[in-house]
Structures are given as structure tokens and as C-alpha cells.
Design a protein around this motif. Sequence first.
Motif, PDB file in Angstrom:
ATOM      1  N   VAL A  16      24.966  59.554  35.399  1.00 41.82           N
ATOM      2  CA  VAL A  16      24.442  58.743  36.501  1.00 41.82           C
ATOM      3  C   VAL A  16      23.340  57.812  36.001  1.00 41.82           C
ATOM      4  O   VAL A  16      23.327  56.613  36.304  1.00 41.82           O
ATOM      5  N   ALA A  17      22.414  58.357  35.224  1.00 40.25           N
ATOM      6  CA  ALA A  17      21.305  57.541  34.712  1.00 40.25           C
ATOM      7  C   ALA A  17      21.812  56.401  33.839  1.00 40.25           C
ATOM      8  O   ALA A  17      21.311  55.270  33.919  1.00 40.25           O
ATOM      9  N   ARG A  18      22.810  56.668  33.012  1.00 39.98           N
ATOM     10  CA  ARG A  18      23.335  55.638  32.117  1.00 39.98           C
ATOM     11  C   ARG A  18      24.054  54.532  32.879  1.00 39.98           C
ATOM     12  O   ARG A  18      23.939  53.354  32.529  1.00 39.98           O
ATOM     13  N   ILE A  19      24.811  54.888  33.915  1.00 37.95           N
ATOM     14  CA  ILE A  19      25.518  53.879  34.706  1.00 37.95           C
ATOM     15  C   ILE A  19      24.516  52.963  35.404  1.00 37.95           C
ATOM     16  O   ILE A  19      24.659  51.734  35.404  1.00 37.95           O
ATOM     17  N   PHE A  20      23.495  53.559  35.996  1.00 44.11           N
ATOM     18  CA  PHE A  20      22.485  52.759  36.677  1.00 44.11           C
ATOM     19  C   PHE A  20      21.749  51.865  35.675  1.00 44.11           C
ATOM     20  O   PHE A  20      21.472  50.697  35.950  1.00 44.11           O
ATOM     21  N   GLU A  21      21.442  52.403  34.503  1.00 48.48           N
ATOM     22  CA  GLU A  21      20.750  51.633  33.481  1.00 48.48           C
ATOM     23  C   GLU A  21      21.617  50.486  32.989  1.00 48.48           C
ATOM     24  O   GLU A  21      21.137  49.372  32.760  1.00 48.48           O
ATOM     25  N   ALA A  22      22.922  50.734  32.821  1.00 43.41           N
ATOM     26  CA  ALA A  22      23.822  49.689  32.319  1.00 43.41           C
ATOM     27  C   ALA A  22      23.876  48.491  33.266  1.00 43.41           C
ATOM     28  O   ALA A  22      23.971  47.344  32.824  1.00 43.41           O
ATOM     29  N   LEU A  23      23.814  48.746  34.575  1.00 45.94           N
ATOM     30  CA  LEU A  23      23.850  47.645  35.536  1.00 45.94           C
ATOM     31  C   LEU A  23      22.496  46.967  35.700  1.00 45.94           C
ATOM     32  O   LEU A  23      22.430  45.785  36.032  1.00 45.94           O
ATOM     33  N   ASN A  24      21.431  47.700  35.462  1.00 46.08           N
ATOM     34  CA  ASN A  24      20.100  47.100  35.551  1.00 46.08           C
ATOM     35  C   ASN A  24      19.732  46.323  34.294  1.00 46.08           C
ATOM     36  O   ASN A  24      18.979  45.349  34.351  1.00 46.08           O
ATOM     37  N   ARG A  25      20.282  46.758  33.161  1.00 47.70           N
ATOM     38  CA  ARG A  25      19.912  46.159  31.879  1.00 47.70           C
ATOM     39  C   ARG A  25      20.275  44.669  31.838  1.00 47.70           C
ATOM     40  O   ARG A  25      21.395  44.280  32.136  1.00 47.70           O
ATOM     41  N   GLY A  26      19.305  43.859  31.479  1.00 49.99           N
ATOM     42  CA  GLY A  26      19.567  42.435  31.313  1.00 49.99           C
ATOM     43  C   GLY A  26      19.913  41.703  32.585  1.00 49.99           C
ATOM     44  O   GLY A  26      20.427  40.584  32.546  1.00 49.99           O
ATOM     45  N   TYR A  77      22.229  42.418  34.717  1.00 49.28           N
ATOM     46  CA  TYR A  77      23.673  42.335  34.929  1.00 49.28           C
ATOM     47  C   TYR A  77      24.055  42.600  36.386  1.00 49.28           C
ATOM     48  O   TYR A  77      24.872  41.887  36.972  1.00 49.28           O
ATOM     49  N   GLY A  78      23.458  43.616  36.978  1.00 48.53           N
ATOM     50  CA  GLY A  78      23.760  43.920  38.367  1.00 48.53           C
ATOM     51  C   GLY A  78      23.388  42.773  39.293  1.00 48.53           C
ATOM     52  O   GLY A  78      24.117  42.461  40.245  1.00 48.53           O
ATOM     53  N   ARG A  79      22.264  42.120  39.025  1.00 51.50           N
ATOM     54  CA  ARG A  79      21.844  40.974  39.837  1.00 51.50           C
ATOM     55  C   ARG A  79      22.852  39.836  39.712  1.00 51.50           C
ATOM     56  O   ARG A  79      23.161  39.158  40.696  1.00 51.50           O
ATOM     57  N   LEU A  80      23.369  39.627  38.503  1.00 54.05           N
ATOM     58  CA  LEU A  80      24.358  38.565  38.300  1.00 54.05           C
ATOM     59  C   LEU A  80      25.633  38.862  39.081  1.00 54.05           C
ATOM     60  O   LEU A  80      26.171  37.980  39.765  1.00 54.05           O
ATOM     61  N   VAL A  81      26.128  40.097  38.982  1.00 51.87           N
ATOM     62  CA  VAL A  81      27.347  40.487  39.694  1.00 51.87           C
ATOM     63  C   VAL A  81      27.151  40.321  41.201  1.00 51.87           C
ATOM     64  O   VAL A  81      28.007  39.752  41.900  1.00 51.87           O
ATOM     65  N   ALA A  82      26.036  40.817  41.722  1.00 51.49           N
ATOM     66  CA  ALA A  82      25.770  40.728  43.157  1.00 51.49           C
ATOM     67  C   ALA A  82      25.618  39.276  43.597  1.00 51.49           C
ATOM     68  O   ALA A  82      26.100  38.887  44.672  1.00 51.49           O
ATOM     69  N   TRP A  83      24.952  38.463  42.795  1.00 53.04           N
ATOM     70  CA  TRP A  83      24.738  37.050  43.134  1.00 53.04           C
ATOM     71  C   TRP A  83      26.061  36.290  43.176  1.00 53.04           C
ATOM     72  O   TRP A  83      26.313  35.511  44.102  1.00 53.04           O
ATOM     73  N   LEU A  84      26.925  36.533  42.193  1.00 50.28           N
ATOM     74  CA  LEU A  84      28.222  35.866  42.173  1.00 50.28           C
ATOM     75  C   LEU A  84      29.073  36.308  43.361  1.00 50.28           C
ATOM     76  O   LEU A  84      29.762  35.494  43.977  1.00 50.28           O
ATOM     77  N   PHE A  95      33.804  54.219  42.002  1.00 50.25           N
ATOM     78  CA  PHE A  95      33.458  53.396  43.170  1.00 50.25           C
ATOM     79  C   PHE A  95      32.083  53.784  43.707  1.00 50.25           C
ATOM     80  O   PHE A  95      31.239  52.925  43.985  1.00 50.25           O
ATOM     81  N   MET A  96      31.859  55.080  43.869  1.00 50.55           N
ATOM     82  CA  MET A  96      30.599  55.564  44.417  1.00 50.55           C
ATOM     83  C   MET A  96      29.419  55.180  43.536  1.00 50.55           C
ATOM     84  O   MET A  96      28.393  54.673  44.017  1.00 50.55           O
ATOM     85  N   LEU A  97      29.554  55.374  42.229  1.00 49.59           N
ATOM     86  CA  LEU A  97      28.446  55.093  41.319  1.00 49.59           C
ATOM     87  C   LEU A  97      28.161  53.595  41.209  1.00 49.59           C
ATOM     88  O   LEU A  97      27.000  53.164  41.234  1.00 49.59           O
ATOM     89  N   LEU A  98      29.211  52.776  41.079  1.00 51.08           N
ATOM     90  CA  LEU A  98      28.990  51.340  40.926  1.00 51.08           C
ATOM     91  C   LEU A  98      28.441  50.727  42.213  1.00 51.08           C
ATOM     92  O   LEU A  98      27.553  49.870  42.168  1.00 51.08           O
ATOM     93  N   ALA A  99      28.972  51.157  43.363  1.00 55.03           N
ATOM     94  CA  ALA A  99      28.449  50.646  44.631  1.00 55.03           C
ATOM     95  C   ALA A  99      26.976  51.023  44.788  1.00 55.03           C
ATOM     96  O   ALA A  99      26.144  50.205  45.199  1.00 55.03           O
ATOM     97  N   GLY A 100      26.648  52.258  44.444  1.00 50.12           N
ATOM     98  CA  GLY A 100      25.261  52.696  44.545  1.00 50.12           C
ATOM     99  C   GLY A 100      24.357  51.983  43.562  1.00 50.12           C
ATOM    100  O   GLY A 100      23.240  51.583  43.897  1.00 50.12           O
ATOM    101  N   ALA A 101      24.840  51.799  42.332  1.00 47.85           N
ATOM    102  CA  ALA A 101      24.029  51.146  41.306  1.00 47.85           C
ATOM    103  C   ALA A 101      23.792  49.677  41.631  1.00 47.85           C
ATOM    104  O   ALA A 101      22.698  49.151  41.418  1.00 47.85           O
ATOM    105  N   LEU A 102      24.821  48.999  42.175  1.00 40.49           N
ATOM    106  CA  LEU A 102      24.643  47.596  42.562  1.00 40.49           C
ATOM    107  C   LEU A 102      23.653  47.473  43.712  1.00 40.49           C
ATOM    108  O   LEU A 102      22.807  46.575  43.736  1.00 40.49           O
ATOM    109  N   GLY A 103      23.750  48.385  44.677  1.00 37.81           N
ATOM    110  CA  GLY A 103      22.797  48.375  45.775  1.00 37.81           C
ATOM    111  C   GLY A 103      21.379  48.643  45.301  1.00 37.81           C
ATOM    112  O   GLY A 103      20.428  47.990  45.736  1.00 37.81           O
TER     113      GLY A 103
END
Length: 204
Positions: free
Chosen positions: A101-111, A113-120, A163-171
Amino acid sequence: MAITHTAETRPKRRRRPPEEARRIVLEAARTLLVEKGPQALTLQGVAAAVGMTHGNVTHHFGTSAALHAALVADMAEAMAREAELSVQQMRAGHIGPETVVARIFEALNRGGYGRLVAWLAASGDIATLEPFFAAVEREVTLLRGVEPPETDSHVRGTGPITFMLLAGALGATLLGPDMVRATGLTDAAVAQLFVTQMQSMRAT
């Protein structure tokens, strides 16, 4: 005395190979993403950051959408590799679900990336996110292949968990700290919620 360069004596500018130039542009785009956010990822902005002309960046990427797609693809591959390794390590008993869980959240926060995906996604530019969805689909298919054949893939296993982890991490990327505060939780409590959900959804 000033030296006047002729065509023969003027230092020649080194022409970068196309792959090297693309790599340099993508690195500059990642830096801009972190420092100024996804709205700064224009061809002009990246060209200025990397010291190229707008025409050079356009030559390698064509449009801002193509640059965004290349950046999404580059970061999606790194995220997919990390997720695959984490799941394999968990299945082998080397790490626990809390680490996944920690790694998935970190991967989307790093750089950013999650903000870019959400913005697009918010911009309606879903086609540009196709590399992200393709990487997710590939990893889900790969990891699902070693689950018990009787697993209901709509309820348990890799698909629902992803689905659950990516949706949560993006949020969490967009609203995390404020949502944690508003709900009266702590970061640790939120992390445990995802671990508990993940455990309940694992294929058995």
C-alpha cells in the motif's frame, strides 16, 4: 582584437541523437511537473527549461498532448514495474500488505505523477492517459494469471485490489491531507483502512 568566426571556424553545435533529446526533454518536463504543476507542461515551457528552441521540442514531440502522453507512458512503466515487484514480494512472504500500500501511494505521489493523471482526466484528455491504462491492464492480467482459477475476479484478487488502491491513491494525491483532517483520521489510520480492504479482497 575581436575574433570573427567564419563558417569554417565557427564552433559547431553538437546535434543530439533523437533518443537523447527526447530523454532530456522528458527529464525537464518531470522537473517542471514537480516545481510548477501539470499546467506548466507546455512545449514552450519545457523548451525554455531545457534550453532548446520551441521548434526543436516540437520536432521531437509534435504537440503538448504528445509530450504529456510520453511523460505518462514513461512514469507508468516505472510504476507498473514497482507494483509488480511489490506484489511478487508479498506473495513470497518477503513484505507485508502495508508495504505494498505504501509503495503504490508513493509511486503515484512521486514526481507529481498522480497530479498529472488527475489533471489530464479532469481536462477530458482521456486519450493521453491511454499509456497509464495500458500499463495497469497489463499488470493486472499478468498478476491475475497466477491466482486460483475459481477466484471471482469481480470481487477478489488483483483487479478489485488495483482499482481500490489506485482510486484511493489518486484521491489522496489531490485531497489527502485535507480529507484526513476533515474526517478526523490520521495518516496511519487511513493507511490501515487500505491494508484492511486489501486483505479482505485478496484471492484465496
